[in-house]
Design a protein around this motif. Structure first.
Motif, mmCIF file in Angstrom:
data_model
loop_
_atom_site.group_PDB
_atom_site.id
_atom_site.type_symbol
_atom_site.label_atom_id
_atom_site.label_comp_id
_atom_site.label_asym_id
_atom_site.label_seq_id
_atom_site.Cartn_x
_atom_site.Cartn_y
_atom_site.Cartn_z
ATOM 1 N N HIS A 124 0.910 -1.261 -0.095
ATOM 2 C CA HIS A 124 -0.057 0.156 0.019
ATOM 3 C C HIS A 124 0.668 1.422 -0.219
ATOM 4 N N ASP A 125 0.612 1.898 -1.261
ATOM 5 C CA ASP A 125 1.391 3.338 -1.117
ATOM 6 C C ASP A 125 0.816 3.866 -2.304
ATOM 7 N N ALA A 126 1.522 5.106 -2.955
ATOM 8 C CA ALA A 126 0.573 6.133 -3.536
ATOM 9 C C ALA A 126 0.325 5.385 -5.226
ATOM 10 N N ARG A 127 0.940 4.365 -5.394
ATOM 11 C CA ARG A 127 0.948 3.713 -6.750
ATOM 12 C C ARG A 127 -0.029 2.671 -6.561
ATOM 13 N N TRP A 128 -0.213 1.748 -5.751
ATOM 14 C CA TRP A 128 -1.060 0.470 -5.560
ATOM 15 C C TRP A 128 -1.557 0.416 -4.040
ATOM 16 N N HIS A 129 -2.627 -0.533 -3.879
ATOM 17 C CA HIS A 129 -3.047 -0.803 -2.614
ATOM 18 C C HIS A 129 -3.491 -2.173 -2.882
ATOM 19 N N TYR A 130 -2.863 -2.986 -2.092
ATOM 20 C CA TYR A 130 -3.366 -4.489 -1.984
ATOM 21 C C TYR A 130 -3.580 -5.202 -0.697
ATOM 22 N N ALA A 131 -4.470 -5.732 -0.324
ATOM 23 C CA ALA A 131 -4.774 -6.334 1.207
ATOM 24 C C ALA A 131 -5.341 -7.702 0.997
ATOM 25 N N LEU A 132 -5.031 -8.542 1.789
ATOM 26 C CA LEU A 132 -5.512 -9.819 1.862
ATOM 27 C C LEU A 132 -6.207 -10.216 3.243
ATOM 28 N N PRO A 133 -6.808 -11.175 3.242
ATOM 29 C CA PRO A 133 -7.241 -11.534 4.746
ATOM 30 C C PRO A 133 -6.459 -12.485 5.641
ATOM 31 N N SER A 134 -6.702 -12.481 6.841
ATOM 32 C CA SER A 134 -6.023 -13.287 7.608
ATOM 33 C C SER A 134 -6.920 -14.593 8.086
ATOM 34 N N SER A 135 -6.719 -15.934 7.870
ATOM 35 C CA SER A 135 -7.587 -16.791 8.335
ATOM 36 C C SER A 135 -6.573 -17.845 9.248
ATOM 37 N N SER A 136 -5.704 -17.509 9.856
ATOM 38 C CA SER A 136 -4.597 -18.248 10.511
ATOM 39 C C SER A 136 -5.340 -18.737 11.551
ATOM 40 N N PRO A 137 -4.877 -19.885 12.052
ATOM 41 C CA PRO A 137 -5.604 -20.956 13.287
ATOM 42 C C PRO A 137 -5.912 -20.084 14.349
ATOM 43 N N VAL A 138 -6.941 -20.383 15.339
ATOM 44 C CA VAL A 138 -7.562 -21.503 14.765
ATOM 45 C C VAL A 138 -9.177 -21.257 14.732
ATOM 46 N N GLN A 139 -9.705 -20.036 14.870
ATOM 47 C CA GLN A 139 -10.661 -19.755 14.840
ATOM 48 C C GLN A 139 -11.259 -18.887 13.777
ATOM 49 N N ILE B 258 -4.011 -0.749 10.992
ATOM 50 C CA ILE B 258 -3.972 -2.156 10.951
ATOM 51 C C ILE B 258 -2.723 -2.412 11.660
ATOM 52 N N THR B 259 -2.617 -3.699 11.983
ATOM 53 C CA THR B 259 -1.535 -4.081 12.570
ATOM 54 C C THR B 259 -0.344 -4.660 11.527
ATOM 55 N N HIS B 260 -0.527 -5.308 10.579
ATOM 56 C CA HIS B 260 0.195 -5.311 9.391
ATOM 57 C C HIS B 260 -0.132 -4.739 8.110
ATOM 58 N N TYR B 261 0.183 -3.161 7.752
ATOM 59 C CA TYR B 261 1.001 -2.461 8.622
ATOM 60 C C TYR B 261 0.639 -0.922 8.546
ATOM 61 N N GLY B 262 0.313 -0.436 9.503
ATOM 62 C CA GLY B 262 0.099 1.049 9.252
ATOM 63 C C GLY B 262 -1.143 1.341 8.909
ATOM 64 N N ALA B 263 -1.297 2.791 8.818
ATOM 65 C CA ALA B 263 -2.644 3.647 8.497
ATOM 66 C C ALA B 263 -3.121 3.470 6.984
ATOM 67 N N VAL B 264 -4.382 3.041 6.814
ATOM 68 C CA VAL B 264 -4.571 2.561 5.378
ATOM 69 C C VAL B 264 -6.037 3.737 5.213
ATOM 70 N N GLY B 265 -5.998 4.453 4.391
ATOM 71 C CA GLY B 265 -6.865 5.365 4.025
ATOM 72 C C GLY B 265 -7.827 4.990 2.847
ATOM 73 N N HIS B 266 -7.494 3.734 2.248
ATOM 74 C CA HIS B 266 -8.399 3.231 1.159
ATOM 75 C C HIS B 266 -9.348 2.018 1.982
ATOM 76 N N VAL B 267 -10.234 2.695 2.508
ATOM 77 C CA VAL B 267 -11.185 2.025 3.559
ATOM 78 C C VAL B 267 -12.148 1.147 2.757
ATOM 79 N N ALA B 268 -12.774 1.585 1.935
ATOM 80 C CA ALA B 268 -13.801 0.650 1.241
ATOM 81 C C ALA B 268 -13.113 -0.258 0.160
ATOM 82 N N ALA B 269 -12.044 0.112 -0.425
ATOM 83 C CA ALA B 269 -11.230 -0.764 -1.244
ATOM 84 C C ALA B 269 -10.621 -1.864 -0.304
ATOM 85 N N GLN B 270 -10.259 -1.505 0.790
ATOM 86 C CA GLN B 270 -9.535 -2.879 1.610
ATOM 87 C C GLN B 270 -10.610 -3.674 2.117
#
Length: 319
Positions: free
Chosen positions: A193-208, A231-243
């Protein structure tokens, strides 16, 4: 692949500081220091190794450890709360506010540590997390959904947001119109996530992991119309709806992939291969200007942990 330069802290508006905990690599894992009228709260703590960094950030704001009133882990996974007990030893007036499902594990972390060892192995846990320090029960408060605590006159509202984990909170900060979301709104490394692009993915880590609960939790945060996600991984994100849209879409796809592959030969490997293909495709759709190898290197640990979480969810709810 070149990692971004290490920043131990980054000052944002509204008295918020992003503290790089140093876990795994620079700008991978954040704690947040929130300061209001000479009082402070720490949201997420990282591991024991992060404690000197958090204390340094407190001092850099001209505060003493006794000025910290709240320590609030979003949930009790150790990259978010592993250092809470050790940190509390340095903060004589602070109270630990944690999800009701996690409170007892902060007082007696033995079962929590055993569960983490079962996932990662004893050697990795000893290297990355060390021994967890218990917190005195009289300093631990079990958060209630919708509960508001105050930092000076600044309200912080606790929201029960399961999906990533049943012991997950998000913290709504009216002053910044922002929400501290832990892993509920996914992860977006600085390379993504920077001025050129923004990508986020979910975390389904164990166990819940629970994809339906995650959908509801994301919708609940969006209903507040936040201007930023912390967000914890990592920092402030302004692209709220997109994320939010990216996280929900991929979470749904991950659940569907798990259902389709559940019970088939080579399920685990096929699931991991499918996750790699999904994340790479999504990163490409968002215009991420990194090579395929770089993208896959960045998400490889998430592929493994997400697959483990999906395998558990698939056994519990394959249909």
């Amino acid at each position: 692949m070149n990692a971004p330069a290490a920043l131990q802290d980054e000052r944002l508006a509204h008295g918020i500081t992003v503290v790089d905990t140093g876990f795994v690599r620079p700008q991978f894992d954040a704690a947040y220091l929130v300061v209001e009228e000479g009082r402070a709260a720490v949201i997420d703590t990282g591991t024991n190794a992060a404690v000197p960094r958090i204390l340094a950030a407190i001092a850099a704001r001209g505060l003493a450890p006794a000025d910290v009133e709240w320590v609030i882990p979003t949930h009790i996974h150790l990259d978010h709360a592993g250092g809470a007990g050790l940190l509390m030893r340095h903060l004589p007036r602070a109270r630990l506010l944690v999800h009701a499902r996690g409170a007892r594990h902060m007082v007696d972390p033995s079962l929590l540590l055993a569960g983490v060892r079962a996932v990662y192995g004893e050697d990795v846990v000893a290297r990355d997390y060390g021994e967890l320090v218990p917190v005195s029960a009289d300093r631990v408060l079990a958060a209630e959904d919708g509960q508001v605590v105050h930092l000076a006159k600044r309200p912080l509202r606790l929201l029960d947001t399961p999906g990533h984990a049943r012991h997950h909170l998000c913290i709504w900060d009216e002053a910044s119109r922002g929400c501290f979301t832990g892993d509920t709104l996914g992860i977006s490394y600085r390379e993504f996530h920077d001025a050129r692009w923004h990508y986020a993915l979910p975390s389904s880590s164990p166990v819940q992991y629970d994809p339906l609960a995650l959908r509801d939790s994301v919708a609940r945060v969006l209903a507040l119309r936040p201007s930023a996600l912390y967000i914890t991984h990592y920092g402030a994100v302004g692209h709220v709806a997109a994320q939010a849209e990216m996280v929900v879409r991929q979470s749904d796809a991950m659940a569907a992939l798990t259902r389709d592959l559940h019970g088939t030969p080579g399920f685990g490997q096929r699931l991991r291969d499918g996750l790699r293909a999904l994340y790479l495709s999504e990163a490409r759709a968002q215009g991420v200007g990194l090579g395929d190898r770089e993208v896959l290197q960045l998400v490889e640990a998430d592929v493994e942990l997400n697959a483990q979480g999906l395998e558990i969810w698939g056994r519990q709810s394959p249909d």
